[in-house]
Design a protein around this motif. Sequence first.
Motif, PDB file in Angstrom:
ATOM      1  N   ALA A 232       0.825  -1.206   0.000  1.00 14.55           N
ATOM      2  CA  ALA A 232       0.000   0.000   0.000  1.00 14.55           C
ATOM      3  C   ALA A 232       0.860   1.257   0.000  1.00 14.55           C
ATOM      4  O   ALA A 232       0.557   2.232  -0.697  1.00 14.55           O
ATOM      5  CB  ALA A 232      -0.945   0.002   1.202  1.00 14.55           C
ATOM      6  N   THR A 233       1.941   1.240   0.769  1.00 16.88           N
ATOM      7  CA  THR A 233       2.859   2.371   0.806  1.00 16.88           C
ATOM      8  C   THR A 233       3.571   2.535  -0.531  1.00 16.88           C
ATOM      9  O   THR A 233       3.736   3.657  -1.036  1.00 16.88           O
ATOM     10  CB  THR A 233       3.891   2.181   1.933  1.00 16.88           C
ATOM     11  OG1 THR A 233       3.214   2.097   3.183  1.00 16.88           O
ATOM     12  CG2 THR A 233       4.875   3.342   1.976  1.00 16.88           C
ATOM     13  N   VAL A 234       3.995   1.423  -1.104  1.00 15.90           N
ATOM     14  CA  VAL A 234       4.693   1.454  -2.390  1.00 15.90           C
ATOM     15  C   VAL A 234       3.806   2.063  -3.473  1.00 15.90           C
ATOM     16  O   VAL A 234       4.220   2.952  -4.225  1.00 15.90           O
ATOM     17  CB  VAL A 234       5.141   0.035  -2.800  1.00 15.90           C
ATOM     18  CG1 VAL A 234       5.784   0.056  -4.182  1.00 15.90           C
ATOM     19  CG2 VAL A 234       6.113  -0.539  -1.770  1.00 15.90           C
ATOM     20  N   ILE A 235       2.556   1.602  -3.549  1.00 17.55           N
ATOM     21  CA  ILE A 235       1.625   2.105  -4.564  1.00 17.55           C
ATOM     22  C   ILE A 235       1.395   3.603  -4.382  1.00 17.55           C
ATOM     23  O   ILE A 235       1.452   4.389  -5.339  1.00 17.55           O
ATOM     24  CB  ILE A 235       0.287   1.345  -4.488  1.00 17.55           C
ATOM     25  CG1 ILE A 235       0.480  -0.107  -4.904  1.00 17.55           C
ATOM     26  CG2 ILE A 235      -0.766   2.016  -5.376  1.00 17.55           C
ATOM     27  CD1 ILE A 235      -0.716  -0.991  -4.611  1.00 17.55           C
ATOM     28  N   ASN A 236       1.129   4.013  -3.146  1.00 11.22           N
ATOM     29  CA  ASN A 236       0.831   5.411  -2.865  1.00 11.22           C
ATOM     30  C   ASN A 236       1.982   6.327  -3.278  1.00 11.22           C
ATOM     31  O   ASN A 236       1.792   7.317  -4.004  1.00 11.22           O
ATOM     32  CB  ASN A 236       0.529   5.567  -1.371  1.00 11.22           C
ATOM     33  CG  ASN A 236       0.281   7.010  -0.968  1.00 11.22           C
ATOM     34  OD1 ASN A 236      -0.261   7.801  -1.723  1.00 11.22           O
ATOM     35  ND2 ASN A 236       0.696   7.353   0.232  1.00 11.22           N
ATOM     36  N   LEU A 237       3.193   5.992  -2.839  1.00 11.41           N
ATOM     37  CA  LEU A 237       4.338   6.855  -3.106  1.00 11.41           C
ATOM     38  C   LEU A 237       4.812   6.755  -4.556  1.00 11.41           C
ATOM     39  O   LEU A 237       5.172   7.770  -5.173  1.00 11.41           O
ATOM     40  CB  LEU A 237       5.473   6.527  -2.144  1.00 11.41           C
ATOM     41  CG  LEU A 237       5.172   6.764  -0.664  1.00 11.41           C
ATOM     42  CD1 LEU A 237       6.367   6.364   0.195  1.00 11.41           C
ATOM     43  CD2 LEU A 237       4.794   8.216  -0.398  1.00 11.41           C
TER      44      LEU A 237
ATOM     45  N   SER B  53       3.080  12.611   1.614  1.00 10.10           N
ATOM     46  CA  SER B  53       3.543  11.351   2.195  1.00 10.10           C
ATOM     47  C   SER B  53       2.532  10.752   3.158  1.00 10.10           C
ATOM     48  O   SER B  53       2.579   9.556   3.456  1.00 10.10           O
ATOM     49  CB  SER B  53       4.862  11.579   2.941  1.00 10.10           C
ATOM     50  OG  SER B  53       4.654  12.402   4.088  1.00 10.10           O
ATOM     51  N   GLY B  54       1.623  11.590   3.681  1.00  9.57           N
ATOM     52  CA  GLY B  54       0.672  11.104   4.667  1.00  9.57           C
ATOM     53  C   GLY B  54       1.297  10.863   6.030  1.00  9.57           C
ATOM     54  O   GLY B  54       0.674  10.296   6.925  1.00  9.57           O
TER      55      GLY B  54
ATOM     56  N   LYS C 285      -0.250  11.554  12.866  1.00 11.28           N
ATOM     57  CA  LYS C 285      -0.751  11.956  11.556  1.00 11.28           C
ATOM     58  C   LYS C 285      -0.623  13.467  11.381  1.00 11.28           C
ATOM     59  O   LYS C 285      -0.707  14.214  12.357  1.00 11.28           O
ATOM     60  CB  LYS C 285      -2.216  11.546  11.396  1.00 11.28           C
ATOM     61  CG  LYS C 285      -2.460  10.047  11.438  1.00 11.28           C
ATOM     62  CD  LYS C 285      -3.942   9.745  11.295  1.00 11.28           C
ATOM     63  CE  LYS C 285      -4.200   8.246  11.342  1.00 11.28           C
ATOM     64  NZ  LYS C 285      -5.653   7.942  11.228  1.00 11.28           N
ATOM     65  N   PRO C 286      -0.431  13.922  10.137  1.00  8.67           N
ATOM     66  CA  PRO C 286      -0.424  15.368   9.901  1.00  8.67           C
ATOM     67  C   PRO C 286      -1.715  16.002  10.413  1.00  8.67           C
ATOM     68  O   PRO C 286      -2.804  15.457  10.237  1.00  8.67           O
ATOM     69  CB  PRO C 286      -0.329  15.471   8.372  1.00  8.67           C
ATOM     70  CG  PRO C 286       0.329  14.202   7.951  1.00  8.67           C
ATOM     71  CD  PRO C 286      -0.185  13.154   8.893  1.00  8.67           C
TER      72      PRO C 286
ATOM     73  N   LEU D  47       5.474  15.213   6.362  1.00  8.88           N
ATOM     74  CA  LEU D  47       6.854  14.903   6.023  1.00  8.88           C
ATOM     75  C   LEU D  47       7.051  15.052   4.523  1.00  8.88           C
ATOM     76  O   LEU D  47       6.321  14.463   3.720  1.00  8.88           O
ATOM     77  CB  LEU D  47       7.190  13.477   6.452  1.00  8.88           C
ATOM     78  CG  LEU D  47       8.622  13.001   6.236  1.00  8.88           C
ATOM     79  CD1 LEU D  47       9.576  13.796   7.095  1.00  8.88           C
ATOM     80  CD2 LEU D  47       8.745  11.513   6.544  1.00  8.88           C
ATOM     81  N   GLY D  48       8.041  15.843   4.125  1.00 10.44           N
ATOM     82  CA  GLY D  48       8.283  16.079   2.712  1.00 10.44           C
ATOM     83  C   GLY D  48       9.136  15.018   2.077  1.00 10.44           C
ATOM     84  O   GLY D  48       9.626  14.118   2.706  1.00 10.44           O
TER      85      GLY D  48
END
Length: 355
Positions: free
Chosen positions: A246-251, A264-265, A329-330, A354-355
């Motif tokens: 899920a992280t891989v797909i998102n980023l 980045s969430g 979380k942001p 986080l940038g």
Amino acid sequence: METTARRLVPAAVAAASLLLTATACTGGGGGSSAKSSDGGSAAPAPSVSNDLQTDYQNTVKAVLPSIVQITAEGSLGTGIVYDTKGDIVTNAHVVGGAKSFQVTLSDQSKTLPASLVYSYPANDLAVIKLTSPPSGLKPAVFGDTTKVQVGQIVLAMGNPLGLSSSVTQGIVSAVGRTVSEAGTQENPQGATIPNMVQTSAAINPGNSGGALVNLSDQVIGVNTLAAVDSSGSGQAPGIGFAIPAATVINLADQMIQSGKVTNSGRAALGITTRTVVTQGGSSGAGVVSVTPGGPAATAGLQAGDVITKLGDTPIDSAATLSAALASEKPGDKVPVTFVRDGASRTVTVTLGTLG
């Protein structure tokens, strides 16, 4: 529980392995995305037939064509074909500071030039792109992270020690691990990666950027870290970590579409830190610099402050601060306790991204 781990350094050069820290954290394995990287429909839920050996063979046959070898500045790593346009996902530490690469397809038929799309060391992910993608590229299918279960059989595919198209097998040992890496030249503060999948499948230097695959032919994570014995006597067998699908797909989608990570969430204070010891003898995360207008600056934090607590979590190092932020979380409002001029103070900070 605390353990040590090491980044899977590229296999073709002699390089010192970096010490990492992996700590258990609460929460599941990440988001709920399921995606075929060429834009197809969501992958079905994993299933295992009675003939286990046939399942192994069929999965290797189905997924291995999506696994490539990446040569970056004389070192070797692994990548996963993400789409038919030639985008390949791998680890940021595989690409390092390089901008151009040579990619060898799984059948060893071609070595193709590629260039960097974007590297995001904060999550140890990167995307590179083939200069002239050949026809017939086979993108991997990324599975639904929420369906990853402890005890699930998995295969690790990659190029360990330069041995191309290698496969090892194991199980999912745990989900929801938070792993903090030591700093590098490209990312001096290191990376803290939440929700990682822990596996017993053997992963070694050169496996970085490779695939952790279930028996429904789905990539459930990108292999990134291997544990080492806490005594420093060597690699601890059967303990490795993969960044969840899920992280891989998102980023990766953000990198491909925007040329960078736009969201980045993940929460951030807007500071750089290093581990320090206060005058009273206690340790904390010393603020080296503060981003003007960022969350910390707005709350009144300054360079030279030493952060000792985030919310209810004691902070004794830069790594523990990163790990604590990984669970936030942001937009969250959290109290930050710090020492300035020998006196302890507390401010409330509205966390940024986080940038």
